[in-house]
Write a protein that holds these residues in place. Structure first.
Motif, mmCIF file in Angstrom:
data_model
loop_
_atom_site.group_PDB
_atom_site.id
_atom_site.type_symbol
_atom_site.label_atom_id
_atom_site.label_comp_id
_atom_site.label_asym_id
_atom_site.label_seq_id
_atom_site.Cartn_x
_atom_site.Cartn_y
_atom_site.Cartn_z
ATOM 1 N N ALA A 113 0.798 -1.758 -0.110
ATOM 2 C CA ALA A 113 -0.201 0.030 0.131
ATOM 3 C C ALA A 113 1.204 1.403 -0.048
ATOM 4 C CB ALA A 113 -0.948 -0.149 1.392
ATOM 5 N N GLN A 114 2.370 1.265 -0.051
ATOM 6 C CA GLN A 114 2.932 2.166 0.973
ATOM 7 C C GLN A 114 3.153 2.953 -0.706
ATOM 8 O OE1 GLN A 114 5.728 2.540 3.490
ATOM 9 N NE2 GLN A 114 5.483 0.653 4.191
ATOM 10 N N MET A 115 2.832 1.867 -1.938
ATOM 11 C CA MET A 115 3.092 2.202 -3.594
ATOM 12 C C MET A 115 2.109 2.843 -4.408
ATOM 13 S SD MET A 115 6.349 -0.606 -4.144
ATOM 14 C CE MET A 115 5.970 -1.924 -2.872
ATOM 15 N N HIS A 116 1.014 2.766 -3.345
ATOM 16 C CA HIS A 116 -0.139 3.057 -4.056
ATOM 17 C C HIS A 116 -0.154 4.628 -4.643
ATOM 18 C CE1 HIS A 116 -0.619 5.969 -1.117
ATOM 19 N NE2 HIS A 116 -1.537 7.053 -1.203
ATOM 20 N N ASP A 117 0.822 5.777 -4.412
ATOM 21 C CA ASP A 117 0.579 6.845 -5.501
ATOM 22 C C ASP A 117 2.162 7.081 -6.526
ATOM 23 O OD1 ASP A 117 -1.410 7.839 -4.890
ATOM 24 O OD2 ASP A 117 -1.699 9.418 -3.892
ATOM 25 N N ILE A 118 2.636 5.952 -6.412
ATOM 26 C CA ILE A 118 4.150 6.707 -7.091
ATOM 27 C C ILE A 118 3.859 6.311 -8.431
ATOM 28 C CG2 ILE A 118 3.919 3.952 -8.203
ATOM 29 C CD1 ILE A 118 7.138 3.696 -6.988
ATOM 30 N N GLY A 119 2.906 6.861 -9.242
ATOM 31 C CA GLY A 119 2.589 7.178 -10.535
ATOM 32 C C GLY A 119 2.703 8.387 -10.230
ATOM 33 N N PRO A 133 -7.127 25.329 -7.207
ATOM 34 C CA PRO A 133 -8.642 24.356 -8.043
ATOM 35 C C PRO A 133 -7.815 24.062 -9.620
ATOM 36 C CG PRO A 133 -10.050 26.165 -7.753
ATOM 37 C CD PRO A 133 -8.917 26.435 -7.323
ATOM 38 N N LEU A 134 -7.470 22.776 -9.810
ATOM 39 C CA LEU A 134 -7.679 22.073 -10.898
ATOM 40 C C LEU A 134 -8.181 22.784 -12.208
ATOM 41 C CD1 LEU A 134 -6.089 19.272 -10.099
ATOM 42 C CD2 LEU A 134 -4.851 21.068 -9.770
ATOM 43 N N THR A 135 -7.651 22.765 -13.400
ATOM 44 C CA THR A 135 -8.191 23.047 -14.629
ATOM 45 C C THR A 135 -9.249 21.635 -15.379
ATOM 46 O OG1 THR A 135 -6.518 22.888 -15.996
ATOM 47 C CG2 THR A 135 -7.000 24.807 -15.401
ATOM 48 N N THR A 136 -9.787 21.750 -15.687
ATOM 49 C CA THR A 136 -10.065 20.691 -16.629
ATOM 50 C C THR A 136 -8.887 19.184 -17.208
ATOM 51 O OG1 THR A 136 -12.355 21.680 -17.359
ATOM 52 C CG2 THR A 136 -11.690 19.265 -17.931
ATOM 53 N N GLU A 137 -8.628 20.812 -17.635
ATOM 54 C CA GLU A 137 -6.697 19.453 -18.256
ATOM 55 C C GLU A 137 -5.812 18.730 -16.980
ATOM 56 O OE1 GLU A 137 -4.347 17.723 -20.901
ATOM 57 O OE2 GLU A 137 -5.919 18.108 -21.288
ATOM 58 N N GLU A 138 -5.777 19.820 -15.882
ATOM 59 C CA GLU A 138 -5.066 19.514 -15.062
ATOM 60 C C GLU A 138 -5.937 18.209 -14.681
ATOM 61 O OE1 GLU A 138 -3.222 23.667 -14.028
ATOM 62 O OE2 GLU A 138 -5.096 22.719 -13.433
ATOM 63 N N TRP A 139 -6.907 18.466 -14.332
ATOM 64 C CA TRP A 139 -7.183 17.084 -13.370
ATOM 65 C C TRP A 139 -7.470 16.125 -14.246
ATOM 66 C CZ3 TRP A 139 -8.067 15.450 -9.431
ATOM 67 C CH2 TRP A 139 -9.239 14.428 -8.896
ATOM 68 N N ARG A 140 -7.486 15.944 -15.820
ATOM 69 C CA ARG A 140 -7.137 14.786 -16.201
ATOM 70 C C ARG A 140 -5.868 14.440 -16.528
ATOM 71 N NH1 ARG A 140 -5.255 13.233 -21.403
ATOM 72 N NH2 ARG A 140 -3.910 15.331 -21.544
ATOM 73 N N LEU A 141 -4.759 15.438 -16.520
ATOM 74 C CA LEU A 141 -3.508 14.511 -16.369
ATOM 75 C C LEU A 141 -3.388 14.185 -15.147
ATOM 76 C CD1 LEU A 141 -1.591 17.601 -17.966
ATOM 77 C CD2 LEU A 141 -2.001 15.518 -18.653
ATOM 78 N N MET A 142 -3.853 15.039 -13.809
ATOM 79 C CA MET A 142 -3.267 13.816 -12.725
ATOM 80 C C MET A 142 -4.726 12.670 -12.454
ATOM 81 S SD MET A 142 -2.958 13.935 -9.475
ATOM 82 C CE MET A 142 -2.380 15.932 -8.608
ATOM 83 N N ILE A 148 -0.352 5.313 -14.875
ATOM 84 C CA ILE A 148 1.462 5.524 -14.590
ATOM 85 C C ILE A 148 2.185 4.893 -13.821
ATOM 86 C CG2 ILE A 148 3.569 7.584 -14.359
ATOM 87 C CD1 ILE A 148 1.023 9.194 -15.586
ATOM 88 N N GLY A 149 1.442 4.323 -12.320
ATOM 89 C CA GLY A 149 1.686 4.027 -11.193
ATOM 90 C C GLY A 149 2.004 2.008 -11.471
ATOM 91 N N ALA A 150 0.578 2.100 -12.214
ATOM 92 C CA ALA A 150 0.947 0.647 -12.462
ATOM 93 C C ALA A 150 2.034 0.007 -13.302
ATOM 94 C CB ALA A 150 -0.480 0.197 -12.208
ATOM 95 N N ALA A 151 2.043 1.084 -14.163
ATOM 96 C CA ALA A 151 3.111 1.195 -15.594
ATOM 97 C C ALA A 151 4.642 1.533 -14.478
ATOM 98 C CB ALA A 151 2.956 1.973 -16.523
ATOM 99 N N ILE A 152 4.467 1.846 -14.438
ATOM 100 C CA ILE A 152 6.544 2.126 -13.369
ATOM 101 C C ILE A 152 6.634 0.529 -12.429
ATOM 102 C CG2 ILE A 152 7.086 2.996 -11.280
ATOM 103 C CD1 ILE A 152 6.233 5.524 -11.848
ATOM 104 N N ILE A 153 5.427 0.074 -11.919
ATOM 105 C CA ILE A 153 5.745 -1.215 -11.387
ATOM 106 C C ILE A 153 6.064 -2.086 -12.366
ATOM 107 C CG2 ILE A 153 5.045 -2.462 -9.760
ATOM 108 C CD1 ILE A 153 3.212 -0.440 -7.880
ATOM 109 N N GLY A 154 5.524 -2.054 -13.224
ATOM 110 C CA GLY A 154 5.088 -3.665 -13.980
ATOM 111 C C GLY A 154 4.468 -4.418 -13.302
ATOM 112 N N GLN A 155 4.828 -5.921 -14.644
ATOM 113 C CA GLN A 155 4.658 -7.268 -14.004
ATOM 114 C C GLN A 155 5.784 -7.433 -13.849
ATOM 115 O OE1 GLN A 155 3.200 -9.113 -17.614
ATOM 116 N NE2 GLN A 155 1.354 -7.963 -18.152
ATOM 117 N N SER A 156 5.432 -8.142 -12.835
ATOM 118 C CA SER A 156 6.623 -8.863 -11.659
ATOM 119 C C SER A 156 5.685 -10.260 -11.071
ATOM 120 C CB SER A 156 6.861 -7.972 -10.441
ATOM 121 O OG SER A 156 8.117 -8.607 -9.671
ATOM 122 N N ASP A 157 6.852 -11.210 -10.912
ATOM 123 C CA ASP A 157 6.291 -12.596 -10.376
ATOM 124 C C ASP A 157 6.417 -12.455 -8.934
ATOM 125 O OD1 ASP A 157 8.813 -12.530 -10.388
ATOM 126 O OD2 ASP A 157 9.733 -14.360 -10.855
#
Length: 275
Positions: A113-119, A133-142, A148-157
């Motif tokens: 759980a400590q890696m939840h916001d790694i993205g 407040p974030l703009t619509t585009e900023e919120w879309r990126l956020m 991004i986090g799931a991609a950084i950690i990637g697939q692992s055994d």
């Protein structure tokens, strides 16, 4: 005509007893030598296996430490205390225990759980540190930080990283399907994601952020109760509320740790994680 006579088979001469004994001794010696060589080979293989296991363990440990460090750096860029990741882990482990999950899984969840916001490491500082407040585009990126986090950690055994990737992707999903990034609903959201969603909500609202002040702890408990069955899984909320005092005590202990951390910010290392 003389009848044809049968000749006896040509058999090798029978060696004398002494010769037979010597042959047996030589065969036993060869067998003994072969056994010794085999045992030596097994010993060498065992050494190689142990060395390989140590090397794999070291690599995995370094890999995990790199991800933990990256997760803490991502939170610091978002204006969070380095203890935010540790708090999320602690709360998640307590909730899982309240749900009756196995001790081994609770311990695994506390770390993952400590890696939840790694993205958030992939989100620009201008968005992470924005006070308004974030703009619509900023919120879309956020809203892309789970992917991004799931991609950084990637697939692992490795189970820890498998669970961390799952959490990174799903901790902003809502039980009623209104969350992001996948819009998952109900039990389609993995249990780990449902647990961390509550833990993250509680921690985020009970601590100051760049765009708002912290809310009282009891107010946040009430907000979570109101979102039962909507934003959050009812069973997870019930487990969370059933251990409210433990959550409060854990939060207070870690707040005190944070004061010590800020008083000694010049120190090196992760000493504060060991308390």
């Amino acid at each position: 005509m003389t009848p044809q006579t049968k000749t006896p088979l040509d058999l090798p001469p029978v060696p004398p007893f002494e010769r037979l004994t010597k042959l047996l001794e030589e065969a036993e010696h060869e067998a003994s030598t072969a056994r010794a060589q085999l045992e030596q080979a097994h010993g060498q293989m065992a050494v190689i296996q142990r060395e390989r296991d140590r090397a794999v363990s070291t690599i995995r440990k370094l890999n995990r430490e790199a991800f933990f460090d990256l997760a803490r750096r991502a939170e610091q860029r978002d204006g969070e205390s380095p203890l935010h990741t540790a708090r999320i882990g602690a709360y998640s482990g307590l909730i899982a225990t309240g749900l009756g999950c196995t001790p081994a899984w609770c311990e695994l969840l506390e770390s993952a759980a400590q890696m939840h916001d790694i993205g958030k490491i992939g989100i620009h500082d201008s968005i992470l540190s924005k006070t308004g407040p974030l703009t619509t585009e900023e919120w879309r990126l956020m809203r892309e930080h789970p992917r991004i986090g799931a991609a950084i950690i990637g697939q692992s055994d490795e189970p820890l990283l498998q669970l961390a990737s799952e959490i990174a992707m799903t901790h902003h999903e809502h039980y009623n399907g209104a969350g992001y990034p996948l819009g998952l609903c109900g039990r389609d959201i993995p249990l780990a994601g449902r647990i961390v969603a509550v833990a993250d909500f509680f921690d985020a609202l009970t601590h100051d952020r760049s765009y708002r002040k912290a809310l009282p702890v009891d107010t946040v408990f009430s907000m979570i109760r109101e979102r039962r069955g909507e934003q959050f899984d009812s069973q997870v909320v019930d487990a969370f509320l059933s251990i409210a005092e433990q959550i409060k005590q854990t939060r207070q202990r870690m707040v005190e740790q944070e004061r010590v951390y800020h008083a000694t910010e010049g120190w090196d290392g992760d000493w504060w994680m060991l308390a």
